[in-house]
Design a protein around this motif. Structure first.
Motif, PDB file in Angstrom:
ATOM      1  N   VAL A   6       0.870  -1.167   0.000  1.00 22.11           N
ATOM      2  CA  VAL A   6       0.000   0.000   0.000  1.00 22.11           C
ATOM      3  C   VAL A   6       0.908   1.217   0.000  1.00 22.11           C
ATOM      4  O   VAL A   6       1.835   1.323   0.808  1.00 22.11           O
ATOM      5  CB  VAL A   6      -0.937   0.010   1.222  1.00 22.11           C
ATOM      6  N   VAL A   7       0.670   2.132  -0.964  1.00 24.54           N
ATOM      7  CA  VAL A   7       1.517   3.305  -1.160  1.00 24.54           C
ATOM      8  C   VAL A   7       0.674   4.558  -0.984  1.00 24.54           C
ATOM      9  O   VAL A   7      -0.378   4.692  -1.605  1.00 24.54           O
ATOM     10  CB  VAL A   7       2.153   3.286  -2.575  1.00 24.54           C
ATOM     11  N   ASP A   8       1.145   5.471  -0.137  1.00 22.17           N
ATOM     12  CA  ASP A   8       0.535   6.783   0.026  1.00 22.17           C
ATOM     13  C   ASP A   8       1.410   7.744  -0.767  1.00 22.17           C
ATOM     14  O   ASP A   8       2.608   7.853  -0.511  1.00 22.17           O
ATOM     15  CB  ASP A   8       0.498   7.173   1.505  1.00 22.17           C
ATOM     16  N   SER A   9       0.833   8.432  -1.744  1.00 17.31           N
ATOM     17  CA  SER A   9       1.607   9.243  -2.681  1.00 17.31           C
ATOM     18  C   SER A   9       1.124  10.686  -2.683  1.00 17.31           C
ATOM     19  O   SER A   9      -0.078  10.938  -2.722  1.00 17.31           O
ATOM     20  CB  SER A   9       1.455   8.649  -4.089  1.00 17.31           C
ATOM     21  N   ARG A  10       2.073  11.610  -2.657  1.00 15.69           N
ATOM     22  CA  ARG A  10       1.771  13.035  -2.782  1.00 15.69           C
ATOM     23  C   ARG A  10       2.763  13.635  -3.770  1.00 15.69           C
ATOM     24  O   ARG A  10       3.976  13.467  -3.620  1.00 15.69           O
ATOM     25  CB  ARG A  10       1.907  13.767  -1.440  1.00 15.69           C
ATOM     26  N   GLU A  11       2.252  14.353  -4.781  1.00 16.36           N
ATOM     27  CA  GLU A  11       3.132  15.032  -5.736  1.00 16.36           C
ATOM     28  C   GLU A  11       3.663  16.296  -5.057  1.00 16.36           C
ATOM     29  O   GLU A  11       2.897  17.138  -4.597  1.00 16.36           O
ATOM     30  CB  GLU A  11       2.387  15.376  -7.021  1.00 16.36           C
ATOM     31  N   THR A  12       4.999  16.415  -4.967  1.00 18.00           N
ATOM     32  CA  THR A  12       5.613  17.573  -4.312  1.00 18.00           C
ATOM     33  C   THR A  12       5.966  18.661  -5.312  1.00 18.00           C
ATOM     34  O   THR A  12       6.055  19.832  -4.957  1.00 18.00           O
ATOM     35  CB  THR A  12       6.866  17.155  -3.524  1.00 18.00           C
ATOM     36  N   SER A  13       6.200  18.281  -6.564  1.00 23.36           N
ATOM     37  CA  SER A  13       6.423  19.196  -7.683  1.00 23.36           C
ATOM     38  C   SER A  13       6.247  18.356  -8.942  1.00 23.36           C
ATOM     39  O   SER A  13       6.212  17.130  -8.856  1.00 23.36           O
ATOM     40  CB  SER A  13       7.820  19.839  -7.613  1.00 23.36           C
ATOM     41  N   PRO A  14       6.146  18.994 -10.123  1.00 28.23           N
ATOM     42  CA  PRO A  14       5.944  18.190 -11.333  1.00 28.23           C
ATOM     43  C   PRO A  14       7.029  17.114 -11.492  1.00 28.23           C
ATOM     44  O   PRO A  14       8.218  17.409 -11.504  1.00 28.23           O
ATOM     45  CB  PRO A  14       6.010  19.215 -12.456  1.00 28.23           C
ATOM     46  N   GLU A  64       4.422   1.359   3.343  1.00 30.23           N
ATOM     47  CA  GLU A  64       4.455   0.544   4.557  1.00 30.23           C
ATOM     48  C   GLU A  64       5.411   1.115   5.595  1.00 30.23           C
ATOM     49  O   GLU A  64       6.358   0.470   6.009  1.00 30.23           O
ATOM     50  CB  GLU A  64       4.771  -0.906   4.186  1.00 30.23           C
ATOM     51  N   HIS A  65       5.199   2.363   5.974  1.00 29.18           N
ATOM     52  CA  HIS A  65       5.922   3.088   7.024  1.00 29.18           C
ATOM     53  C   HIS A  65       7.333   3.513   6.634  1.00 29.18           C
ATOM     54  O   HIS A  65       8.075   4.000   7.474  1.00 29.18           O
ATOM     55  CB  HIS A  65       5.944   2.290   8.336  1.00 29.18           C
ATOM     56  N   ALA A  66       7.746   3.334   5.404  1.00 30.17           N
ATOM     57  CA  ALA A  66       9.052   3.809   4.928  1.00 30.17           C
ATOM     58  C   ALA A  66       8.810   4.966   3.959  1.00 30.17           C
ATOM     59  O   ALA A  66       8.032   4.838   3.018  1.00 30.17           O
ATOM     60  CB  ALA A  66       9.823   2.686   4.236  1.00 30.17           C
ATOM     61  N   ALA A  67       9.469   6.102   4.207  1.00 28.97           N
ATOM     62  CA  ALA A  67       9.300   7.287   3.361  1.00 28.97           C
ATOM     63  C   ALA A  67      10.361   7.309   2.273  1.00 28.97           C
ATOM     64  O   ALA A  67      11.495   6.879   2.485  1.00 28.97           O
ATOM     65  CB  ALA A  67       9.398   8.551   4.210  1.00 28.97           C
ATOM     66  N   ALA A  68       9.978   7.812   1.093  1.00 22.92           N
ATOM     67  CA  ALA A  68      10.920   7.933  -0.028  1.00 22.92           C
ATOM     68  C   ALA A  68      10.527   9.137  -0.873  1.00 22.92           C
ATOM     69  O   ALA A  68       9.346   9.407  -1.076  1.00 22.92           O
ATOM     70  CB  ALA A  68      10.906   6.669  -0.879  1.00 22.92           C
ATOM     71  N   GLU A  69      11.540   9.872  -1.341  1.00 25.90           N
ATOM     72  CA  GLU A  69      11.342  10.942  -2.309  1.00 25.90           C
ATOM     73  C   GLU A  69      11.724  10.369  -3.670  1.00 25.90           C
ATOM     74  O   GLU A  69      12.817   9.798  -3.821  1.00 25.90           O
ATOM     75  CB  GLU A  69      12.206  12.158  -1.973  1.00 25.90           C
TER      76      GLU A  69
END
Length: 170
Positions: free
Chosen positions: A39-47, A55-60
């Motif tokens: 399960v992935v929670d995704s937010r666009e930070t810039s184009p 799963e509780h690990a953050a990645a840019e």
């Protein structure tokens, strides 16, 4: 807000991975890679840049594309892959044994930004033949085979629908 999963084949080097992506709503996705669900929670930070929580690990992540080719940068490491939907995989399988002409069709609706070749141009497989803007991203459409461009059906600024014939290469 569950939807039918979109299925893809990811080609990474010589490896092939089966991928299914299902929107769960509110920027959340269920991504299944080779039978393993995430399960992935995704937010666009810039184009082209995204903040992911997997799963509780953050990645840019930074993503750029040229047609079916993607370059994904995660943690300073660059990964290159081809992402083919079910129709593209069927076309790929047919083209491996097909002779004769080849139609180049739009994979999705968009707008033609540039035509990179003209009728009569000799092209190599993988050479860019036009640029299509779709979903706010410019995608270079590449020649699916070596040959001669026998027809260009579009011009810059023209809107195209998914499946529309763009060019012919014989």
């Amino acid at each position: 807000m569950s939807s039918r999963p979109s299925r893809f084949t990811a080609l990474v080097g010589d490896a092939e991975h089966q991928v299914a992506v299902e929107g769960l709503g509110d920027g959340r996705w269920r991504v299944c890679i080779d039978g393993r669900d995430h399960v992935v929670d995704s937010r666009e930070t810039s184009p082209g840049s995204f903040s992911l929580l997997i799963e509780h690990a953050a990645a840019e992540v930074s993503v750029t594309s040229r047609g079916e080719e993607f370059q994904v940068v995660v943690g300073g490491r660059t990964h290159r892959l081809r992402l083919l939907d079910e129709r593209a995989m069927r076309r790929r399988e047919r083209s491996a044994s097909a002779d004769g002409g080849r139609e180049v069709r739009a994979a999705m609706p968009g707008k033609v930004v540039a035509v990179l070749v003209e009728k009569g141009t000799a092209v190599e497989r993988g050479q860019g033949i036009l640029v299509l803007e779709a979903m706010k991203m410019e995608n270079e459409i590449q020649a699916p085979r070596s040959g001669t461009v026998t027809d260009i059906r579009v011009q810059p600024g023209q809107a195209v629908e998914a499946g529309e014939l763009l060019a012919q290469i014989d």
